[in-house]
Write a protein that holds these residues in place. Structure first.
Motif, mmCIF file in Angstrom:
data_model
loop_
_atom_site.group_PDB
_atom_site.id
_atom_site.type_symbol
_atom_site.label_atom_id
_atom_site.label_comp_id
_atom_site.label_asym_id
_atom_site.label_seq_id
_atom_site.Cartn_x
_atom_site.Cartn_y
_atom_site.Cartn_z
ATOM 1 N N ILE A 1 0.839 -1.207 0.000
ATOM 2 C CA ILE A 1 0.000 0.000 0.000
ATOM 3 C C ILE A 1 0.876 1.259 0.000
ATOM 4 N N SER B 1 0.089 0.509 -4.539
ATOM 5 C CA SER B 1 -0.623 -0.632 -5.130
ATOM 6 C C SER B 1 -1.524 -1.239 -4.069
ATOM 7 N N ILE B 2 -2.184 -2.335 -4.416
ATOM 8 C CA ILE B 2 -2.953 -3.057 -3.412
ATOM 9 C C ILE B 2 -2.706 -4.546 -3.643
ATOM 10 N N ASP B 3 -2.734 -5.301 -2.559
ATOM 11 C CA ASP B 3 -2.553 -6.751 -2.667
ATOM 12 C C ASP B 3 -3.726 -7.426 -1.975
ATOM 13 N N LEU B 4 -4.489 -8.190 -2.731
ATOM 14 C CA LEU B 4 -5.649 -8.873 -2.154
ATOM 15 C C LEU B 4 -5.447 -10.391 -2.180
ATOM 16 N N HIS C 1 1.524 -9.087 -12.095
ATOM 17 C CA HIS C 1 1.116 -7.682 -12.062
ATOM 18 C C HIS C 1 1.986 -6.830 -12.987
ATOM 19 N N SER D 1 -2.685 -4.155 -9.998
ATOM 20 C CA SER D 1 -2.376 -5.013 -8.847
ATOM 21 C C SER D 1 -3.641 -5.520 -8.175
ATOM 22 N N PHE D 2 -4.678 -4.672 -8.175
ATOM 23 C CA PHE D 2 -5.952 -5.058 -7.573
ATOM 24 C C PHE D 2 -6.450 -6.381 -8.169
ATOM 25 N N MET D 3 -6.466 -6.426 -9.522
ATOM 26 C CA MET D 3 -7.027 -7.595 -10.208
ATOM 27 C C MET D 3 -6.059 -8.774 -10.170
ATOM 28 N N SER E 1 -3.710 -9.488 -8.014
ATOM 29 C CA SER E 1 -3.553 -10.126 -6.705
ATOM 30 C C SER E 1 -4.837 -10.831 -6.290
ATOM 31 N N LEU E 2 -5.979 -10.238 -6.629
ATOM 32 C CA LEU E 2 -7.247 -10.896 -6.294
ATOM 33 C C LEU E 2 -7.303 -12.268 -6.982
ATOM 34 N N ILE F 1 -6.503 -5.160 5.523
ATOM 35 C CA ILE F 1 -6.665 -3.888 4.801
ATOM 36 C C ILE F 1 -7.266 -2.830 5.737
#
Lengths: 321, 369
Positions: free
Chosen positions: A60, A64-67, A117, A124-126, A128-129, A252
């Protein structure tokens, strides 16, 4: 200047103030909340979540984001349990190698995540999800839906052995928090996370290999998810596909409540510690003061919004997406 | 330019032929369905067999599906013959999956299904009946939906009433507590029917034990980790006042046991529900006083078997009495005395069931309140 400084100071310390106010509030409602044994219980529920949240903090900070954490945690937990039992089933034998194996697995999953990614240029959202789903599916494939019990007394010492009232897993979590703090402040990689999050174009123009930093960040996050997985298995003695459940929401939320901005460049692992404690104090406190179950989710949501309002400086943000 | 003209002409004719053929086809379908769903086809030959359920991460559904697989293997087919339709907790996906497989198999289908929630059962059953397939349901349906209203195509419904068994385990717990002290309940997802029934079972038993106080009842969402945290918080709030724990299922009990272990408590009376292998082991060790086994392996197998055998005409559902169309599944109590025997009979060796003994282990016709 004076008012700006106070505002900055307030924002900086707001998460801690929120935490203290919450503790005082719950203690006033129910004195038994304010006891060493209860703090140890909050510590136990916080330790695995803290590891996962620290992992995602780095991502973060980069903006980016990691899910993928739920899938990664499940895969690490399951592979650890299989290896641990196959190699002897006790820490006193070569089975201890399952511990570093889990960290390596976490790192590899994170690495793949980062490569997908960066190389395939998927947000990154998609990416990592999707990797998270792959992870959950893979864990399910390995276990066939069964649960693996890890009964070794030495390993379960993470939960059952206490020093000064707190179980060992709390100290392990603190040790990794310090490692994360070291990475964040004392290594090039850690400072590069801030450079990427603060202004990616600028970082790129300055000659920084942004893609490499991103991939490294995801791999590092994967290692911390693996530590979280080990502590989660230590806590309930079971590794299963559901081991990773709920970690996405908790981690998160904790990162954001702790004051790390979702747009990157601001915050750090200490913020995350405070955030994790806020979320777990709320969860524990609501049951302790006897709030009915059906209002707890609503109250948690409202408190999260309140905590974010207090703990992030939204004045510097021109738009929110 | 004549070739273009010719091409357009050709295409126009083709389209007209296509439309005509389509209209003829639709008319044919309508003509067949005029005779009503039961009349459409008396029996199917070699229908596809499918099981539609929530997911495989849950040990309970895993057992259900293992029964379905055992059944298709008993037909001399491979495990893969069973089609898995996984709804992931979505009723919309559940219905969409069913419609897709009906289209694919042209109604030549024997379907076993838990429709995820009760209102979804009607559209599912109607879709299967309209296509001439055969369906048996498990757990979820509304009280006004009955197999006998659909001729033969809605073969059967099996469910469990958990209130009685949960009351019996509660009595075992309250006796172990010496009839006094405080009990906490950790429940399933608050809106789930079994969660409500299992808490009601405890409340019914408590009426006969005035010296036991129900300190708190919180949902733990059938989840081990959540149960672990809720139990920890209960220990803070009530401490030594807690002298017994009533868990809505086994996965919750595992979390409770670990929360107690963290505090060095290993003699707390606990009861649970579902009879998962790990829980049976814990009952054998005396760490759980009782659990209830609903034989999901048999339930999963027999639900598929009922749909299949009705489909191929082994028996005619409309000739069967109502208690063979809507019935309760089996419940077996497991206590420390019989846990070892139970383990040997049901877990270490999965019994080979006669999948044409449709109603042997069942538990009477479903009664509505």
């Amino acid at each position: 200047m004076g008012t700006v400084l106070t505002r900055e100071l307030l924002v900086k310390w707001a998460p801690l103030i929120v935490l203290i106010v919450l503790i005082l509030f719950f203690a006033a409602m129910e004195p038994r909340f304010f006891s060493m044994r209860n703090f140890a219980r909050i510590g136990i529920s916080s330790a695995p979540a803290l590891m996962v949240a620290i992992g995602v903090t780095f991502i973060i900070i980069m903006g980016s984001i990691d899910l993928s954490m739920e899938g990664t945690v499940s895969v690490c937990a399951v592979i650890f349990a299989f290896a641990f039992i196959a190699w002897g089933g006790t820490l006193a034998s070569v089975a201890w190698l399952a511990l570093p194996l889990a960290l390596v697995v976490g790192g590899i999953v994170g690495l793949i995540n980062g490569l997908v990614h960066v190389k395939l240029k998927i947000p990154s959202f998609m990416a990592s999800l999707a990797m998270g789903f792959v992870g959950t599916g893979f864990a399910l494939l390995l276990t066939g839906g069964d649960r693996i019990r890890v009964e070794d007394e030495l390993f379960r010492g993470l939960l059952t052995t206490r020093w000064f009232g707190f179980p060992i897993m709390c100290y392990v979590a603190v040790a990794f928090l310090l490692i994360a703090w070291f990475i964040q402040t004392r290594t090039t990689l850690g400072r590069n996370f801030y450079a990427v999050g603060g202004g990616e174009d600028l970082a790129h123009a300055s000659g920084l290999n942004v893609n490499r930093v991103r991939v490294m960040g995801f791999a590092l996050a994967g290692v911390f998810y693996a530590v979280g997985a080990l502590l989660a298995v230590g806590r309930i003695g079971i590794a299963e596909t559901a081991t990773g459940s709920n970690f996405m929401f908790v981690s998160i939320t904790s990162v954001v409540v702790g004051g790390t901005a979702l747009w990157g460049g601001i915050g750090g692992v200490w913020n995350t510690l405070i955030g994790v404690l806020i979320v777990n104090v709320i969860n524990n406190g609501m049951v302790v003061i006897g709030l009915p179950g059906y209002v707890q989710d609503g109250v948690l949501g409202a408190l999260v919004i309140a905590a974010v309002v207090l703990s992030t400086d939204r004045k510097s943000v021109t738009f929110v997406k | 330019m004549s070739f273009i003209k010719k091409y357009i002409e050709q295409e126009t004719i083709n389209r007209r032929n296509f439309l005509l053929a389509g209209a003829y086809g639709l008319g044919g379908v309508a003509a067949t369905s005029m005779f009503g769903p039961g009349m459409a086809r008396a029996a199917l030959t070699d229908p596809a067999v499918a099981w539609s359920y929530r997911n495989r991460t849950n040990p309970y559904w895993n057992e259900i599906v293992s029964g379905g697989e055992a059944f298709v293997e008993s037909l001399g087919k491979s495990k893969d013959f069973l089609t898995h339709l996984i709804n992931e907790g979505s009723s919309e996906k559940s219905l969409a999956d069913v419609k897709a497989i009906l289209a694919k198999t042209n109604g030549n289908l024997a379907l076993a299904i838990d429709t995820n929630d009760a209102p979804n059962a009607r559209p599912v059953v109607e879709a299967v009946a309209a296509a001439g397939g055969f369906v048996s349901t498990l757990w979820n349906k509304t009280d006004d939906l009955h197999p006998w209203d659909f001729g033969d195509n809605y073969v059967s419904h099996m469910s469990w009433s958990d209130e009685g068994p949960a009351e019996q385990t509660a009595r075992i717990l309250l006796e172990a507590m010496g009839g006094k002290g405080g009990v906490v309940h950790l429940g399933g997802i608050a809106s789930n029917n079994p969660a409500i029934e299992r808490l009601n079972g405890l409340k019914n038993a408590l009426k006969d034990y005035p010296d036991v106080e129900l300190l708190a009842a919180e949902p733990a969402d059938w989840d081990t980790q959540k149960a672990n945290q809720v139990m920890s918080a209960f220990l803070t709030r009530y401490g030594d006042e807690i002298t017994g724990v009533h868990c809505a299922n086994d996965t919750i009990a595992y979390g409770v046991l670990e929360a107690l272990r963290a505090e060095g408590i290993d003699d707390m009376p606990i009861v649970s529900y579902d009879g998962n292998p790990q829980a049976v082991e814990l009952v054998a060790q005396g760490k759980i006083l009782a659990t209830v086994f609903t034989n999901p392996h048999w339930g999963g197998g027999i639900t598929a078997a009922l749909a299949y055998h009705a489909a191929i005409g082994t028996f005619k559902p409309s000739d069967e009495p109502h208690e063979h169309r809507e019935f309760y599944g089996p419940t077996v109590f497991i206590t420390p005395e019989d846990a070892k025997e139970f383990k040997a009979n049901f877990i270490e060796s999965v019994p080979t069931y006669d999948w044409t003994d449709f109603w042997g282990p069942s538990n009477g016709q479903i009664m509505y309140k």
